[in-house]
Design a protein around this motif. Structure first.
Motif, PDB file in Angstrom:
ATOM      1  N   ILE A 222       0.891  -1.179  -0.241  1.00 43.09           N
ATOM      2  CA  ILE A 222      -0.069  -0.369  -0.147  1.00 43.09           C
ATOM      3  C   ILE A 222       0.931   1.689   0.520  1.00 43.09           C
ATOM      4  O   ILE A 222       0.801   1.897  -1.085  1.00 43.09           O
ATOM      5  N   VAL A 223       1.512   1.180   0.730  1.00 48.85           N
ATOM      6  CA  VAL A 223       2.860   2.383   0.934  1.00 48.85           C
ATOM      7  C   VAL A 223       3.784   2.491  -0.612  1.00 48.85           C
ATOM      8  O   VAL A 223       3.535   3.808  -1.090  1.00 48.85           O
ATOM      9  N   GLY A 224       3.761   1.505  -1.050  1.00 48.28           N
ATOM     10  CA  GLY A 224       4.566   1.272  -2.350  1.00 48.28           C
ATOM     11  C   GLY A 224       3.940   1.984  -3.319  1.00 48.28           C
ATOM     12  O   GLY A 224       3.838   2.435  -3.812  1.00 48.28           O
ATOM     13  N   GLY A 225       2.444   1.530  -2.454  1.00 44.26           N
ATOM     14  CA  GLY A 225       1.532   2.341  -4.624  1.00 44.26           C
ATOM     15  C   GLY A 225       0.851   3.563  -4.287  1.00 44.26           C
ATOM     16  O   GLY A 225       1.419   4.848  -4.956  1.00 44.26           O
ATOM     17  N   VAL A 226       1.097   4.191  -3.289  1.00 43.45           N
ATOM     18  CA  VAL A 226       1.437   5.400  -2.661  1.00 43.45           C
ATOM     19  C   VAL A 226       2.202   6.741  -3.475  1.00 43.45           C
ATOM     20  O   VAL A 226       1.880   7.625  -3.659  1.00 43.45           O
ATOM     21  N   LEU A 227       3.501   5.840  -3.239  1.00 45.92           N
ATOM     22  CA  LEU A 227       4.822   6.300  -3.401  1.00 45.92           C
ATOM     23  C   LEU A 227       4.860   6.226  -4.790  1.00 45.92           C
ATOM     24  O   LEU A 227       4.773   7.236  -5.010  1.00 45.92           O
ATOM     25  N   LEU A 228       4.511   5.608  -5.486  1.00 45.58           N
ATOM     26  CA  LEU A 228       4.600   5.445  -7.205  1.00 45.58           C
ATOM     27  C   LEU A 228       3.314   6.541  -7.788  1.00 45.58           C
ATOM     28  O   LEU A 228       3.454   7.388  -8.368  1.00 45.58           O
ATOM     29  N   ILE A 229       2.086   6.741  -6.927  1.00 44.27           N
ATOM     30  CA  ILE A 229       0.814   8.082  -7.083  1.00 44.27           C
ATOM     31  C   ILE A 229       1.591   9.252  -6.848  1.00 44.27           C
ATOM     32  O   ILE A 229       1.777  10.141  -7.830  1.00 44.27           O
ATOM     33  N   GLU A 230       2.694   9.681  -6.066  1.00 46.30           N
ATOM     34  CA  GLU A 230       3.165  10.246  -5.850  1.00 46.30           C
ATOM     35  C   GLU A 230       4.177  11.280  -7.060  1.00 46.30           C
ATOM     36  O   GLU A 230       3.559  11.568  -7.085  1.00 46.30           O
ATOM     37  N   LEU A 231       4.785   9.860  -7.116  1.00 42.96           N
ATOM     38  CA  LEU A 231       6.022  10.025  -7.673  1.00 42.96           C
ATOM     39  C   LEU A 231       5.387  10.562  -9.319  1.00 42.96           C
ATOM     40  O   LEU A 231       6.200  11.385 -10.149  1.00 42.96           O
ATOM     41  N   GLY A 232       4.489   9.872  -9.690  1.00 41.80           N
ATOM     42  CA  GLY A 232       3.531   9.952 -10.986  1.00 41.80           C
ATOM     43  C   GLY A 232       3.354  11.438 -10.878  1.00 41.80           C
ATOM     44  O   GLY A 232       3.239  12.057 -11.869  1.00 41.80           O
ATOM     45  N   ALA A 233       2.587  11.815 -10.014  1.00 42.17           N
ATOM     46  CA  ALA A 233       1.911  13.308 -10.011  1.00 42.17           C
ATOM     47  C   ALA A 233       2.990  14.290 -10.123  1.00 42.17           C
ATOM     48  O   ALA A 233       2.887  14.875 -10.609  1.00 42.17           O
ATOM     49  N   ALA A 234       4.050  13.919  -9.441  1.00 38.83           N
ATOM     50  CA  ALA A 234       5.269  15.392  -9.744  1.00 38.83           C
ATOM     51  C   ALA A 234       6.332  14.894 -11.128  1.00 38.83           C
ATOM     52  O   ALA A 234       6.227  15.790 -11.674  1.00 38.83           O
TER      53      ALA A 234
END
Length: 106
Positions: free
Chosen positions: A93-105
């Motif tokens: 879950i944490v990894g998925g959210v980090l990927l979303i955060e990185l993708g938004a950047a």
């Protein structure tokens, strides 16, 4: 400021959820805390969005941090289980959210 509001949303939601566990065991007065916690969580989340935080980022962080804190505090406060498989789920879950955060950047 949007991050502070999001932190307040997370704390309110986790508090409401933990109170739901207490209320479900017979202490019905805690249902008021549950309702107040959830209401405040949405107020703070809405305010965070109004400050310009993207919905995908805010919701992803809100849910992921909420899940992690709820699981850890449930273990600490109520003696609920926390297995290795559950730990792997939290990491995903944490990894998925980090990927979303990185993708938004990007």
């Amino acid at each position: 400021m949007s991050w502070l509001l999001l932190s307040c949303a997370i704390a309110s939601e986790v508090g409401g959820t933990l109170s739901l566990r207490v209320a479900a065991t017979g202490r019905r007065a805690f249902y008021g805390v549950v309702a107040g916690g959830y209401l405040m969580a949405f107020v703070f989340l809405s305010a965070s969005l109004a400050m310009g935080m993207p919905l995908g980022v805010a919701y992803g962080i809100w849910t992921a941090v909420g899940i992690v804190l709820t699981v850890l505090l449930s273990k600490l406060l109520f003696g609920e289980s926390l297995t290795a498989v559950m730990g792997l789920g939290i990491a995903l879950i944490v990894g998925g959210v980090l990927l979303i955060e990185l993708g938004a950047a990007v």
